[in-house]
Scaffold this motif. Sequence first.
Motif, PDB file in Angstrom:
ATOM      1  N   ALA A  38       0.838  -1.200   0.000  1.00 19.95           N
ATOM      2  CA  ALA A  38       0.000   0.000   0.000  1.00 19.95           C
ATOM      3  C   ALA A  38       0.875   1.253   0.000  1.00 19.95           C
ATOM      4  CB  ALA A  38      -0.910   0.002   1.218  1.00 19.95           C
ATOM      5  N   PRO A  39       0.508   2.263  -0.815  1.00 24.11           N
ATOM      6  CA  PRO A  39       1.326   3.476  -0.870  1.00 24.11           C
ATOM      7  C   PRO A  39       1.253   4.246   0.442  1.00 24.11           C
ATOM      8  CG  PRO A  39      -0.727   3.788  -2.048  1.00 24.11           C
ATOM      9  CD  PRO A  39      -0.674   2.340  -1.672  1.00 24.11           C
ATOM     10  N   SER A  40       2.261   5.041   0.704  1.00 25.13           N
ATOM     11  CA  SER A  40       2.284   5.847   1.913  1.00 25.13           C
ATOM     12  C   SER A  40       1.349   7.046   1.751  1.00 25.13           C
ATOM     13  CB  SER A  40       3.708   6.329   2.220  1.00 25.13           C
ATOM     14  OG  SER A  40       4.202   7.101   1.131  1.00 25.13           O
ATOM     15  N   PHE A  41       0.864   7.608   2.880  1.00 17.06           N
ATOM     16  CA  PHE A  41      -0.067   8.730   2.849  1.00 17.06           C
ATOM     17  C   PHE A  41       0.644   9.983   2.367  1.00 17.06           C
ATOM     18  CE2 PHE A  41      -2.348  12.320   4.491  1.00 17.06           C
ATOM     19  CZ  PHE A  41      -3.677  11.963   4.348  1.00 17.06           C
ATOM     20  N   THR A  42      -0.054  10.815   1.571  1.00 19.43           N
ATOM     21  CA  THR A  42       0.488  12.092   1.125  1.00 19.43           C
ATOM     22  C   THR A  42      -0.634  13.123   1.053  1.00 19.43           C
ATOM     23  OG1 THR A  42       1.636  13.266  -0.653  1.00 19.43           O
ATOM     24  CG2 THR A  42       0.198  11.444  -1.300  1.00 19.43           C
ATOM     25  N   TRP A  43      -0.280  14.390   1.296  1.00 19.98           N
ATOM     26  CA  TRP A  43      -1.243  15.489   1.206  1.00 19.98           C
ATOM     27  C   TRP A  43      -1.237  16.121  -0.174  1.00 19.98           C
ATOM     28  CZ3 TRP A  43      -4.773  16.555   4.861  1.00 19.98           C
ATOM     29  CH2 TRP A  43      -4.564  16.056   6.143  1.00 19.98           C
ATOM     30  N   ASN A  44      -0.457  15.600  -1.105  1.00 22.92           N
ATOM     31  CA  ASN A  44      -0.357  16.189  -2.440  1.00 22.92           C
ATOM     32  C   ASN A  44      -1.709  16.277  -3.129  1.00 22.92           C
ATOM     33  OD1 ASN A  44       2.332  16.875  -2.907  1.00 22.92           O
ATOM     34  ND2 ASN A  44       2.906  14.783  -3.360  1.00 22.92           N
ATOM     35  N   GLY A  45      -1.931  17.368  -3.871  1.00 22.50           N
ATOM     36  CA  GLY A  45      -3.058  17.419  -4.770  1.00 22.50           C
ATOM     37  C   GLY A  45      -4.078  18.510  -4.526  1.00 22.50           C
ATOM     38  N   GLN A  95     -14.310  26.431   0.075  1.00 23.70           N
ATOM     39  CA  GLN A  95     -12.905  26.694  -0.194  1.00 23.70           C
ATOM     40  C   GLN A  95     -12.378  25.707  -1.232  1.00 23.70           C
ATOM     41  OE1 GLN A  95     -13.815  25.780   3.073  1.00 23.70           O
ATOM     42  NE2 GLN A  95     -13.178  23.627   3.044  1.00 23.70           N
ATOM     43  N   ILE A  96     -11.289  26.113  -1.899  1.00 21.50           N
ATOM     44  CA  ILE A  96     -10.581  25.254  -2.830  1.00 21.50           C
ATOM     45  C   ILE A  96      -9.087  25.531  -2.678  1.00 21.50           C
ATOM     46  CG2 ILE A  96     -10.740  26.904  -4.745  1.00 21.50           C
ATOM     47  CD1 ILE A  96     -11.049  24.441  -6.604  1.00 21.50           C
ATOM     48  N   GLY A  97      -8.276  24.492  -2.801  1.00 26.24           N
ATOM     49  CA  GLY A  97      -6.850  24.689  -2.588  1.00 26.24           C
ATOM     50  C   GLY A  97      -6.017  23.579  -3.208  1.00 26.24           C
ATOM     51  N   TYR A  98      -4.701  23.730  -3.067  1.00 28.00           N
ATOM     52  CA  TYR A  98      -3.756  22.737  -3.592  1.00 28.00           C
ATOM     53  C   TYR A  98      -2.607  22.599  -2.599  1.00 28.00           C
ATOM     54  CZ  TYR A  98      -0.958  20.021  -6.853  1.00 28.00           C
ATOM     55  OH  TYR A  98      -0.258  19.015  -7.447  1.00 28.00           O
ATOM     56  N   ASN A  99      -2.220  21.358  -2.321  1.00 29.92           N
ATOM     57  CA  ASN A  99      -1.095  21.056  -1.441  1.00 29.92           C
ATOM     58  C   ASN A  99       0.038  20.416  -2.222  1.00 29.92           C
ATOM     59  OD1 ASN A  99      -2.236  21.884   1.052  1.00 29.92           O
ATOM     60  ND2 ASN A  99      -3.396  19.978   1.167  1.00 29.92           N
ATOM     61  N   PHE A 100       1.256  20.710  -1.819  1.00 27.72           N
ATOM     62  CA  PHE A 100       2.427  20.016  -2.348  1.00 27.72           C
ATOM     63  C   PHE A 100       3.279  19.586  -1.162  1.00 27.72           C
ATOM     64  CE2 PHE A 100       6.722  19.643  -4.009  1.00 27.72           C
ATOM     65  CZ  PHE A 100       6.501  18.831  -5.109  1.00 27.72           C
ATOM     66  N   TRP A 105       7.567  15.484   6.135  1.00 31.41           N
ATOM     67  CA  TRP A 105       7.068  16.314   7.230  1.00 31.41           C
ATOM     68  C   TRP A 105       6.670  17.725   6.815  1.00 31.41           C
ATOM     69  CZ3 TRP A 105       9.763  20.785   8.162  1.00 31.41           C
ATOM     70  CH2 TRP A 105      11.049  20.854   7.632  1.00 31.41           C
ATOM     71  N   LEU A 106       6.972  18.190   5.582  1.00 34.12           N
ATOM     72  CA  LEU A 106       6.714  19.573   5.174  1.00 34.12           C
ATOM     73  C   LEU A 106       5.688  19.613   4.038  1.00 34.12           C
ATOM     74  CD1 LEU A 106       7.377  22.602   5.347  1.00 34.12           C
ATOM     75  CD2 LEU A 106       9.207  22.205   3.682  1.00 34.12           C
ATOM     76  N   VAL A 107       4.617  20.400   4.248  1.00 42.19           N
ATOM     77  CA  VAL A 107       3.553  20.573   3.253  1.00 42.19           C
ATOM     78  C   VAL A 107       3.359  22.065   3.004  1.00 42.19           C
ATOM     79  CG1 VAL A 107       1.139  20.162   2.686  1.00 42.19           C
ATOM     80  CG2 VAL A 107       2.405  18.466   4.020  1.00 42.19           C
ATOM     81  N   VAL A 169       3.208  21.108   8.894  1.00 42.84           N
ATOM     82  CA  VAL A 169       4.119  20.018   9.234  1.00 42.84           C
ATOM     83  C   VAL A 169       3.308  18.802   9.668  1.00 42.84           C
ATOM     84  CG1 VAL A 169       6.026  21.536   9.882  1.00 42.84           C
ATOM     85  CG2 VAL A 169       4.357  20.852  11.610  1.00 42.84           C
ATOM     86  N   THR A 170       3.886  17.634   9.438  1.00 42.55           N
ATOM     87  CA  THR A 170       3.308  16.385   9.903  1.00 42.55           C
ATOM     88  C   THR A 170       4.354  15.656  10.742  1.00 42.55           C
ATOM     89  OG1 THR A 170       4.070  15.081   8.012  1.00 42.55           O
ATOM     90  CG2 THR A 170       1.947  16.220   7.793  1.00 42.55           C
ATOM     91  N   LEU A 171       3.902  14.663  11.486  1.00 45.84           N
ATOM     92  CA  LEU A 171       4.801  13.847  12.293  1.00 45.84           C
ATOM     93  C   LEU A 171       4.937  12.475  11.655  1.00 45.84           C
ATOM     94  CD1 LEU A 171       3.512  14.737  15.873  1.00 45.84           C
ATOM     95  CD2 LEU A 171       5.495  15.674  14.674  1.00 45.84           C
ATOM     96  N   PRO A 172       6.112  11.841  11.754  1.00 41.13           N
ATOM     97  CA  PRO A 172       6.280  10.514  11.144  1.00 41.13           C
ATOM     98  C   PRO A 172       5.245   9.508  11.622  1.00 41.13           C
ATOM     99  CG  PRO A 172       8.401  11.410  11.833  1.00 41.13           C
ATOM    100  CD  PRO A 172       7.355  12.335  12.367  1.00 41.13           C
ATOM    101  N   SER A 173       4.871   9.583  12.883  1.00 39.71           N
ATOM    102  CA  SER A 173       3.894   8.639  13.412  1.00 39.71           C
ATOM    103  C   SER A 173       2.455   9.035  13.092  1.00 39.71           C
ATOM    104  CB  SER A 173       4.070   8.518  14.932  1.00 39.71           C
ATOM    105  OG  SER A 173       3.950   9.784  15.545  1.00 39.71           O
TER     106      SER A 173
END
Length: 302
Positions: A38-45, A95-100, A105-107, A169-173
């Motif tokens: 399974a792919p890892s979680f990401t906030w991209n998009g 609202q509408i937005g885009y994350n990279f 840990w950095l978004v 920011v996110t945490l590894p856990s």
Amino acid sequence: MAKFPVAAGVVLALVAGSAFAADLPSRKGPPPVFVPPAPSFTWNGLYGGINIGYGFGAGSNETGGFIYPSPSAAPGFSAAWNAPQNLNGVTGGGQIGYNFQFSPWLVVGAEADIQAADINSQSNVVGATTSPSTAFAATAARGPILHSAFVNSAKSVDWWGTVRGRIGVTLPSWPNLLVYGTGGFAYGQVDQTVSVADIFLTGPVGGAVIGRAKSFGTKTGWTAGGGVEWSPLAFPAWSLKVEYLYTDLGSTNVVIPGVLTTFVVPGWAGSHSSPTQFHTVRAGLNWHFNPFAAPAPVLAKY
């Protein structure tokens, strides 16, 4: 002769191995399917959603005053006021937005929103600070002229929006929990109405002066704040957020003309300044248009 038994043993071993291999079961059919992890979680998009919250005043005050000169060289009548605002009300929109996601840990991203609002304020000043005139008293040889000013101010924010950058920011856990700060441009519709009544109690001129002014239009300013956004791993296309924003749409400054007088008032000049500053606490629900998803099965090649 000694070499013959050794050679015979090697031949017998090879024959036995071939016979054993022939007895092994053979696999027929398509090659096995390779299932990737399974792919890892990401906030991209890209994402979009709705929000609802409550706005309330930032403790700012409205100020104003008027003056009309005396017919002599002495100072004329004047009044001044300083009234607290009580902006508050419900707000909600989308609202509408885009994350990279630059790293685990950095978004970094951008978001635009717009919402309807029922944020209102009503201020009343009974008996504003006034200055009686000694000029009229000296001219008319009568007692001092006493007057009292009453002010009513009404404001409403009918809709507002922002265009902001976000960095989080996110945490590894906890890769699906984002803590972020945000700030940028703000705009909104601000309506302001001010009414002033100056009542003369004694003196040679008796009567009243009533002034009224309105201002309607789009105001611009800035906003800043932060929030927390969480996406359940079982439903990665959705996320929930709680957000705080401080918004400053600048000041509304109006000139107050005299609209009704019971006597001739030379040189009436009144003004009122009302800042539009408010806090907002709101909750939001976002749908991520391109959430991470497991790729299609890949057939192993042999």
